[in-house]
Design an enzyme around this catalytic site. Structure first.
Site, PDB file in Angstrom:
ATOM      1  CG  HIS A 128      -1.682   1.197   1.527  1.00  0.00           C
ATOM      2  ND1 HIS A 128      -3.044   1.275   1.387  1.00  0.00           N
ATOM      3  CD2 HIS A 128      -1.296   2.413   1.999  1.00  0.00           C
ATOM      4  CE1 HIS A 128      -3.461   2.480   1.720  1.00  0.00           C
ATOM      5  NE2 HIS A 128      -2.420   3.196   2.101  1.00  0.00           N
ATOM      6  CD  GLU A 129       1.939   3.572   3.783  1.00  0.00           C
ATOM      7  OE1 GLU A 129       2.104   4.623   3.133  1.00  0.00           O
ATOM      8  OE2 GLU A 129       1.007   3.426   4.598  1.00  0.00           O
ATOM      9  CG  HIS A 145       0.247   6.095  -0.556  1.00  0.00           C
ATOM     10  ND1 HIS A 145      -0.916   6.549  -1.101  1.00  0.00           N
ATOM     11  CD2 HIS A 145      -0.074   5.639   0.680  1.00  0.00           C
ATOM     12  CE1 HIS A 145      -1.904   6.363  -0.235  1.00  0.00           C
ATOM     13  NE2 HIS A 145      -1.425   5.805   0.851  1.00  0.00           N
ATOM     14  CG  HIS A 153      -5.777   6.750   0.979  1.00  0.00           C
ATOM     15  ND1 HIS A 153      -5.433   7.699   1.903  1.00  0.00           N
ATOM     16  CD2 HIS A 153      -4.955   5.691   1.197  1.00  0.00           C
ATOM     17  CE1 HIS A 153      -4.437   7.247   2.645  1.00  0.00           C
ATOM     18  NE2 HIS A 153      -4.127   6.034   2.235  1.00  0.00           N
TER      19      HIS A 153
HETATM   20 ZN   LIG Z   1      -2.304   5.147   2.612  1.00  0.00          ZN
END
Ligand SMILES: [Zn+2]
Length: 459
Positions: free
Chosen positions: A115-116, A119, A125
């Protein structure tokens, strides 16, 4: 989702190319795991290993290559640190500096790291998408007052979704109760309530997470596009086959995935009589790790109706309103997108209908064994017909516009569109005569109708 437009245009490409030109990938683990050479940012080898596995995960399913370079001191690069919780800026540093991805010890989990890293590669998100209001309701009143900024929508000019639709199952979606004022308050509710337990998972990248990454970075990797079915697309790692949505396999996604750990699932033709399906061994318990995939198909002109029955149990995190194990149902026209996930204890009551002749049912038990599920499915004519409405019930008040009345109808056959019950306000003329009590405000009927109400007489 998710992608910062600057990332897609121009300057990102050089970064992408640099990674691809270097033949050394994370497959050479011996090189990478030398602790004296590389122990600067993290004490534990275990943590490094998990970060590498997360990067390898993105590597295996996209055209992206990640190259470790501990000597780099300048230029665009991802630097893993632990100074700021689980956090990352979105996209490449505009001035060509490092992009810090912070992973505190509690973030050292494959899904969280994936997830990171997303980014850092330009993903926002999911619930920040400009179109999110068509899918979820942000419950501002329940959000911790210092965290409201986490729920803002992004400017459409800053986002490129590359045509990938909103995905409740995205690894970039917040949980139902993220940043709530109190533990049990929902901060995000899904418009279709049966998607509520789909949002917030951190176990795996969704098919659409990967599809978006590939559309943004890898659209030119393969020379030609294969005729993939069921929402699949040409796999940029293996250009001679398709990447298929969960539940489908084969070169062109033409097959239903076989059962895993059990003989189950497959293509099932449903007729107007009920067909039963269940988790392996039902009513006995299934074993952890078992998976089944069904494609339920109705005859032309029909749709599929699906209904759970009997005892139901799949492991969930009640506190987060989140499925860990689940039965997932895809009933829309888009089989590439994550469906409604059913879990926890207690038989789900919804009758689910497909939008097409097909419905996908996925049984997935990653964490625990348990009771599982039993359900039945049948074919319904796509265009159903209602029986006549019943007469209206008597009005609940004789004047004053506070009364309501109701009528109902039943579906004669097929899939009926609309509601089986209707209510309306009745007896809207003001009350006259002697009133025992003036303005008996009940608060039950408001708006313009209160004008008519005037004085409500006690009956
Ligand atoms: Zn996040």
């Amino acid at each position: 989702m998710r992608v910062h437009r600057n990332e897609v245009d121009g300057n990102l490409k050089s970064w992408n190319r640099r990674m691809k030109d270097d033949p050394r990938s994370l497959k050479n683990k011996e090189d990478i795991l030398n602790p004296e050479e590389h122990g600067r940012h993290f004490e534990a080898l275990r943590e490094q290993r998990i970060i590498e596995l997360a990067l390898e995960h993105w590597h295996n399913i996209t055209c992206l290559n990640f190259v470790r370079d501990d000597s780099a001191r300048s230029g665009n690069r991802i630097v893993f640190t632990d100074v700021d919780g689980c956090a990352s800026n979105v996209g490449k540093h505009p001035l060509g500096e490092e992009q810090l991805v912070s992973l505190a010890p509690e973030c050292i989990r494959l899904g969280v790291i994936a997830h990171e890293v997303a980014h850092a590669l330009g993903f926002w998100h999911e619930q920040s998408r400009p179109d999110r209001d068509q899918f979820v309701n942000v419950r501002w009143e329940n959000i911790d007052k210092d965290s409201k900024g986490q729920f803002l929508k992004e400017d459409p000019d800053d986002v490129d979704n590359a045509g990938v639709p909103y995905d409740y199952g995205s690894i970039m979606h917040y949980r139902s109760k993220a940043f709530s004022r109190y533990d049990d308050l929902y901060t995000i509710t899904t418009f279709v309530s049966d998607y509520q337990k789909t949002i917030g998972q951190r176990d795996q990248l969704s098919f659409n997470d990967i599809r978006l990454m590939n559309r943004i970075y890898c659209s030119n990797t393969c020379g030609r596009n294969l005729p993939c079915q069921r929402g699949g697309y040409t796999d940029p790692r293996k250009c001679d086959r398709c990447r298929c949505p969960d539940g489908f396999t084969g070169t062109y996604c033409e097959q239903v995935m076989p059962g895993y750990g059990a003989v189950c699932g497959g293509k099932v033709r449903v007729s107007t009589g009920w067909t039963r399906i269940s988790s392996p061994g039902y009513p006995n318990e299934f074993k952890e790790g078992q998976e089944c995939s069904w494609l339920l198909t109705a005859p032309p002109g029909y749709i599929v109706e699906f209904q759970f029955m009997g005892e139901f149990e799949m492991y969930c995190k009640v506190r987060h309103s989140l499925c860990m194990d689940y039965v997932e149902i895809r009933n829309s026209t888009d089989f590439a997108n994550t469906g409604m996930r059913y879990c926890c204890y207690g038989t789900p009551q919804t009758r689910i209908r497909s939008a097409t002749i097909d419905m996908v049912v996925l049984f997935r038990s990653f964490y625990r064994g348990g009771k599982g599920f039993e359900a039945r499915a049948r074919a319904l004519p796509a265009n159903g017909a209602w029986n006549k409405w019943t007469p209206w019930t008597p009005c609940t008040a004789s004047c004053g516009s506070c009364g309501t009345r109701m009528r109902t109808r039943t579906c004669a056959y097929g899939a009926c569109e609309g509601e089986p019950m209707e209510t309306e306000v009745c007896n809207t003329q003001p009350c006259t005569g002697m009133c025992a009590q003036k303005k008996e405000e009940t608060g039950e009927c408001g708006g313009f109708l209160s004008l008519l109400r005037g004085i409500r007489c006690k009956q």
